[in-house]
Design a protein around this motif. Structure first.
Motif, PDB file in Angstrom:
ATOM      1  N   LEU A  83      -0.946  42.473 -50.478  1.00 48.78           N
ATOM      2  CA  LEU A  83       0.024  42.945 -49.475  1.00 48.78           C
ATOM      3  C   LEU A  83      -0.380  42.377 -48.123  1.00 48.78           C
ATOM      4  CD1 LEU A  83       1.326  46.569 -49.032  1.00 48.78           C
ATOM      5  CD2 LEU A  83       0.438  45.307 -47.080  1.00 48.78           C
ATOM      6  N   ASP A  84       0.538  41.716 -47.448  1.00 46.00           N
ATOM      7  CA  ASP A  84       0.237  41.124 -46.152  1.00 46.00           C
ATOM      8  C   ASP A  84       1.374  41.326 -45.162  1.00 46.00           C
ATOM      9  OD1 ASP A  84      -2.334  39.431 -46.103  1.00 46.00           O
ATOM     10  OD2 ASP A  84      -1.459  38.994 -48.065  1.00 46.00           O
ATOM     11  N   VAL A  85       0.983  41.614 -43.933  1.00 45.48           N
ATOM     12  CA  VAL A  85       1.960  41.639 -42.850  1.00 45.48           C
ATOM     13  C   VAL A  85       2.242  40.187 -42.461  1.00 45.48           C
ATOM     14  CG1 VAL A  85       2.418  42.387 -40.492  1.00 45.48           C
ATOM     15  CG2 VAL A  85       1.092  43.852 -42.027  1.00 45.48           C
ATOM     16  N   ASN A  86       3.510  39.819 -42.425  1.00 46.93           N
ATOM     17  CA  ASN A  86       3.888  38.446 -42.077  1.00 46.93           C
ATOM     18  C   ASN A  86       4.375  38.315 -40.641  1.00 46.93           C
ATOM     19  OD1 ASN A  86       4.629  36.659 -44.991  1.00 46.93           O
ATOM     20  ND2 ASN A  86       4.029  38.801 -45.074  1.00 46.93           N
ATOM     21  N   GLY A  87       4.675  39.450 -40.053  1.00 50.67           N
ATOM     22  CA  GLY A  87       5.143  39.436 -38.667  1.00 50.67           C
ATOM     23  C   GLY A  87       5.192  40.859 -38.173  1.00 50.67           C
ATOM     24  N   ILE A  88       4.947  41.043 -36.871  1.00 45.37           N
ATOM     25  CA  ILE A  88       4.949  42.402 -36.321  1.00 45.37           C
ATOM     26  C   ILE A  88       5.366  42.295 -34.860  1.00 45.37           C
ATOM     27  CG2 ILE A  88       2.450  42.248 -35.816  1.00 45.37           C
ATOM     28  CD1 ILE A  88       2.341  45.294 -36.527  1.00 45.37           C
ATOM     29  N   TRP A  89       6.282  43.149 -34.452  1.00 49.10           N
ATOM     30  CA  TRP A  89       6.747  43.038 -33.074  1.00 49.10           C
ATOM     31  C   TRP A  89       7.275  44.371 -32.547  1.00 49.10           C
ATOM     32  CZ3 TRP A  89       9.442  41.760 -37.339  1.00 49.10           C
ATOM     33  CH2 TRP A  89      10.803  42.079 -37.418  1.00 49.10           C
ATOM     34  N   GLY A  90       7.476  44.354 -31.243  1.00 45.71           N
ATOM     35  CA  GLY A  90       7.949  45.551 -30.566  1.00 45.71           C
ATOM     36  C   GLY A  90       7.325  45.601 -29.188  1.00 45.71           C
ATOM     37  N   GLY A  91       7.950  46.329 -28.286  1.00 43.17           N
ATOM     38  CA  GLY A  91       7.384  46.489 -26.966  1.00 43.17           C
ATOM     39  C   GLY A  91       7.419  45.229 -26.134  1.00 43.17           C
ATOM     40  N   TYR A  92       6.541  45.150 -25.159  1.00 45.05           N
ATOM     41  CA  TYR A  92       6.576  44.049 -24.206  1.00 45.05           C
ATOM     42  C   TYR A  92       5.613  42.948 -24.617  1.00 45.05           C
ATOM     43  CZ  TYR A  92       6.624  41.359 -19.973  1.00 45.05           C
ATOM     44  OH  TYR A  92       6.758  40.338 -19.091  1.00 45.05           O
ATOM     45  N   THR A  93       6.129  41.743 -24.836  1.00 42.11           N
ATOM     46  CA  THR A  93       5.259  40.631 -25.231  1.00 42.11           C
ATOM     47  C   THR A  93       5.417  39.453 -24.269  1.00 42.11           C
ATOM     48  OG1 THR A  93       6.961  39.819 -26.727  1.00 42.11           O
ATOM     49  CG2 THR A  93       5.299  41.244 -27.696  1.00 42.11           C
ATOM     50  N   GLY A  94       6.099  39.667 -23.161  1.00 43.37           N
ATOM     51  CA  GLY A  94       6.295  38.576 -22.201  1.00 43.37           C
ATOM     52  C   GLY A  94       5.084  38.381 -21.302  1.00 43.37           C
ATOM     53  N   GLU A  95       5.271  37.561 -20.263  1.00 43.64           N
ATOM     54  CA  GLU A  95       4.203  37.274 -19.300  1.00 43.64           C
ATOM     55  C   GLU A  95       3.714  38.554 -18.626  1.00 43.64           C
ATOM     56  OE1 GLU A  95       2.611  34.426 -17.863  1.00 43.64           O
ATOM     57  OE2 GLU A  95       3.273  33.541 -19.766  1.00 43.64           O
ATOM     58  N   GLY A  96       2.434  38.591 -18.336  1.00 46.14           N
ATOM     59  CA  GLY A  96       1.897  39.685 -17.539  1.00 46.14           C
ATOM     60  C   GLY A  96       1.955  41.026 -18.251  1.00 46.14           C
ATOM     61  N   ALA A  97       1.910  42.098 -17.497  1.00 41.82           N
ATOM     62  CA  ALA A  97       1.859  43.436 -18.081  1.00 41.82           C
ATOM     63  C   ALA A  97       3.109  44.231 -17.727  1.00 41.82           C
ATOM     64  CB  ALA A  97       0.621  44.171 -17.578  1.00 41.82           C
ATOM     65  N   LYS A  98       3.583  44.992 -18.682  1.00 36.64           N
ATOM     66  CA  LYS A  98       4.654  45.946 -18.400  1.00 36.64           C
ATOM     67  C   LYS A  98       4.233  47.249 -19.062  1.00 36.64           C
ATOM     68  CE  LYS A  98       9.499  46.962 -19.353  1.00 36.64           C
ATOM     69  NZ  LYS A  98      10.598  46.743 -20.284  1.00 36.64           N
ATOM     70  N   THR A  99       4.171  48.331 -18.315  1.00 31.02           N
ATOM     71  CA  THR A  99       3.700  49.585 -18.885  1.00 31.02           C
ATOM     72  C   THR A  99       4.855  50.296 -19.559  1.00 31.02           C
ATOM     73  OG1 THR A  99       3.986  50.496 -16.692  1.00 31.02           O
ATOM     74  CG2 THR A  99       1.737  49.897 -17.322  1.00 31.02           C
ATOM     75  N   VAL A 100       4.882  50.212 -20.887  1.00 31.93           N
ATOM     76  CA  VAL A 100       6.042  50.733 -21.594  1.00 31.93           C
ATOM     77  C   VAL A 100       5.670  51.199 -23.007  1.00 31.93           C
ATOM     78  CG1 VAL A 100       6.768  48.494 -22.549  1.00 31.93           C
ATOM     79  CG2 VAL A 100       8.489  50.251 -22.094  1.00 31.93           C
ATOM     80  N   ILE A 101       6.297  52.267 -23.462  1.00 28.26           N
ATOM     81  CA  ILE A 101       6.202  52.681 -24.863  1.00 28.26           C
ATOM     82  C   ILE A 101       7.532  52.327 -25.504  1.00 28.26           C
ATOM     83  CG2 ILE A 101       6.022  54.641 -26.455  1.00 28.26           C
ATOM     84  CD1 ILE A 101       4.273  56.025 -24.354  1.00 28.26           C
ATOM     85  N   ALA A 102       7.473  51.426 -26.492  1.00 27.70           N
ATOM     86  CA  ALA A 102       8.719  50.955 -27.107  1.00 27.70           C
ATOM     87  C   ALA A 102       9.344  52.072 -27.933  1.00 27.70           C
ATOM     88  CB  ALA A 102       8.428  49.754 -27.993  1.00 27.70           C
ATOM     89  N   SER A 103      10.648  52.033 -27.998  1.00 23.61           N
ATOM     90  CA  SER A 103      11.344  53.010 -28.829  1.00 23.61           C
ATOM     91  C   SER A 103      11.145  52.705 -30.313  1.00 23.61           C
ATOM     92  CB  SER A 103      12.836  52.977 -28.467  1.00 23.61           C
ATOM     93  OG  SER A 103      13.577  53.719 -29.390  1.00 23.61           O
ATOM     94  N   THR A 104      11.109  51.411 -30.644  1.00 20.58           N
ATOM     95  CA  THR A 104      10.984  51.016 -32.059  1.00 20.58           C
ATOM     96  C   THR A 104       9.974  49.888 -32.243  1.00 20.58           C
ATOM     97  OG1 THR A 104      13.305  51.599 -32.416  1.00 20.58           O
ATOM     98  CG2 THR A 104      12.285  50.273 -34.115  1.00 20.58           C
ATOM     99  N   ALA A 105       9.246  49.936 -33.351  1.00 22.77           N
ATOM    100  CA  ALA A 105       8.318  48.858 -33.730  1.00 22.77           C
ATOM    101  C   ALA A 105       8.721  48.336 -35.104  1.00 22.77           C
ATOM    102  CB  ALA A 105       6.894  49.391 -33.784  1.00 22.77           C
ATOM    103  N   TYR A 106       8.479  47.039 -35.344  1.00 25.10           N
ATOM    104  CA  TYR A 106       8.939  46.403 -36.584  1.00 25.10           C
ATOM    105  C   TYR A 106       7.828  45.589 -37.238  1.00 25.10           C
ATOM    106  CZ  TYR A 106      13.401  47.019 -34.125  1.00 25.10           C
ATOM    107  OH  TYR A 106      14.466  47.523 -33.426  1.00 25.10           O
TER     108      TYR A 106
END
Ligand code: BES
Ligand code: MN
Ligand code: MN
Length: 463
Positions: A304-327
């Motif tokens: 079993l392997d995770v092939n991709g994982i995303w959610g929240g802020y992944t752009g430049e710099g920092a953004k203080t945020v709790i994402a509503s959904t993770a994938y």
């Protein structure tokens, strides 16, 4: 076959240039932006089937990408070989990691390919390996050395699950009737250690999501007070394996084929250099299910392997945020007797049960595939064995692979035929990765070996 080496020598440049032309077409099946390029690649494949001397060359449209078909029937009383391959390729990204552009093929020398390797997306998987068959058929037809009937079916959706090919095969059973299926879409151990693939793993591929609050939140105002979907997703994924790297999904291993001590001992005979393996990947050690060797972990054991994982802020710099959904996208590679529908259901039940309070979870199945095994006493395997022995000068080793070609088990169900997996790629050829390549030596060795398969298969069928 005495003219074969001469033919290869005299047509070497053309055979390379024709493959290059095909590699220049970005036939990425996963991305709708490339739909016209996929169609263009189908046309080029069809043209090559015609100039090789095939009859009935047709491009069958599907609701997805087209299927290219051609055949040469010399005598209905003789055996028929059905060649399968794919002209679609994986996306090239991350594009910035390519040392030369993915759709501009170039030949460069590598440690394992001192005679040079063709660098391009699809060079090995599967344009280069598929094209060897067209060139071998070309030689057999043009030189009067085709010893039986041949049908070729080249699809454009292998990398996205072969959905429409399934329907096509079910609806064209008599058109595709054959005695054996021949495929070059796998690998071998090394250029001086040829091997033939005797097993493919099955697959269950799912996409999951974990949703918490109804909107993205300030991670200072809400952090620590509500379930964070990304944290929750990580905890849930971590719970899918124990400290022995054993998968924890209840029932997951219930039907797993127990490979005999004898077969495991035979597998352990295949040359494998753990040190070189680690060095090539720049890792200090390997990691996997306790109680199994690396080669067992990547072939006879499910994973079993995770092939991709995303959610929240992944752009430049920092953004203080709790994402509503993770994938996340998760693949489970399966072994004989595991049913992917059942495994997908077991995964769904267990994964959903892991959801922390204050979250909701979805599990979306993508595609699946049935595992495959080829017995070494099959006449097709035997013919392949003799063919490699003839052109490589050493006997090939049977080897189960960790990859999946889901249509192979389906061929067996629908057409009642086994597939011989004569792969000429190396694991280090970086399929699906940046800088995919295919040895020039391997390309021509393949074209040289394939006609011997036909000869030995016809001989075996005559007795
Ligand atoms: N040719 C590969 C499979 C492969 C490679 C098998 C090397 C054995 C050795 C094929 O194109 C592929 O990538 N298959 C996918 C499955 C498909 C459903 C997307 C895979 O194995 O991930
Ligand atoms: Mn492939
Ligand atoms: Mn592939």
């Amino acid at each position: 076959m005495k003219d074969l080496p001469n033919y290869l020598e005299n047509h070497r440049e053309r055979m390379l240039e024709e493959l290059f032309e095909l590699l220049r077409i970005p036939s990425v099946s996963a991305d709708p932006a490339y739909k016209n390029d996929v169609a263009k690649a189908a046309e080029v494949v069809a043209e090559h089937l015609k100039s090789a001397g095939c009859d009935g060359v047709t491009i069958f449209p599907t609701e997805g990408h087209p299927i290219v078909y051609g055949e040469k029937i010399i005598d209905p009383a003789l055996p028929t070989v059905l060649v399968y391959g794919h002209y679609d390729v994986q996306p090239a990204d991350p594009i910035e990691l390519w040392e030369s552009p993915p759709f501009t093929p170039v030949i460069k020398k590598t440690e394992l390919h001192p005679e040079g390797a063709i660098f391009a997306r699809g060079a090995c998987d599967d344009k280069g390996q598929m094209f060897m068959h067209i060139k071998a058929v070309e030689w057999m037809i043009q030189s009067g050395n085709l010893p039986c009937n041949v049908k070729l079916m080249i699809e454009g959706e292998e990398e996205v699950g072969s959905d429409h090919l399934e329907t096509f095969v079910a609806q064209n059973k008599s058109k595709l009737a054959c005695d054996v299926i021949l495929i070059s879409d796998t690998g071998m151990i090394a250029n001086d250690v040829p091997s033939i693939t005797t097993g493919l793993r099955g697959l269950s591929y799912v996409e999951v999501s974990v949703t918490g609050p109804n909107r993205d939140l300030h991670s200072g105002l809400y952090g620590g007070a509500v379930a964070n979907p990304i944290n929750a997703l990580c905890e849930m994924i971590a719970a899918l394996k124990d400290e022995n790297q054993h998968i924890t999904i209840p029932g997951f291993y219930d039907k797993v084929e127990v490979v005999s001590v004898e077969e495991r001992a035979a597998m352990a005979q295949a040359p494998f250099d753990l040190d070189a393996y680690q060095k090539a990947l720049n890792i200090a050690s390997v990691r996997g299910e306790k109680g199994y060797t690396t080669n067992e972990r990547n072939s006879i054991r499910p994973t079993l392997d995770v092939n991709g994982i995303w959610g929240g802020y992944t752009g430049e710099g920092a953004k203080t945020v709790i994402a509503s959904t993770a994938y996340a996208k998760i693949s489970m590679r399966l072994v004989p007797h595991q049913d992917w529908h059942e495994i997908t259901q077991l995964f769904r039940d267990y994964f959903t049960s892991l959801a922390p309070e204050g979250t909701t979870v979805t599990v979306k199945p993508h595609h699946g595939g049935i595992p495959y095994v080829m017995p070494t006493n099959h006449p097709g395997y035997q013919a392949a064995h003799k063919a490699y022995e003839h052109t490589f000068g050493v006997a090939p080793i049977p080897q189960r692979s960790g990859g999946s070609i889901p249509i192979v088990a389906l061929f067996e169900q629908e057409l009642g035929c086994k597939s011989v997996l004569m792969g000429f790629g190396l694991d280090s050829d970086a399929i699906h990765s940046p800088n995919e390549h295919y040895g020039v030596w391997n390309y021509f060795k393949g074209i040289e070996t394939i006609p011997y398969f036909y000869q030995y298969f016809v001989e075996a069928s005559a007795t």
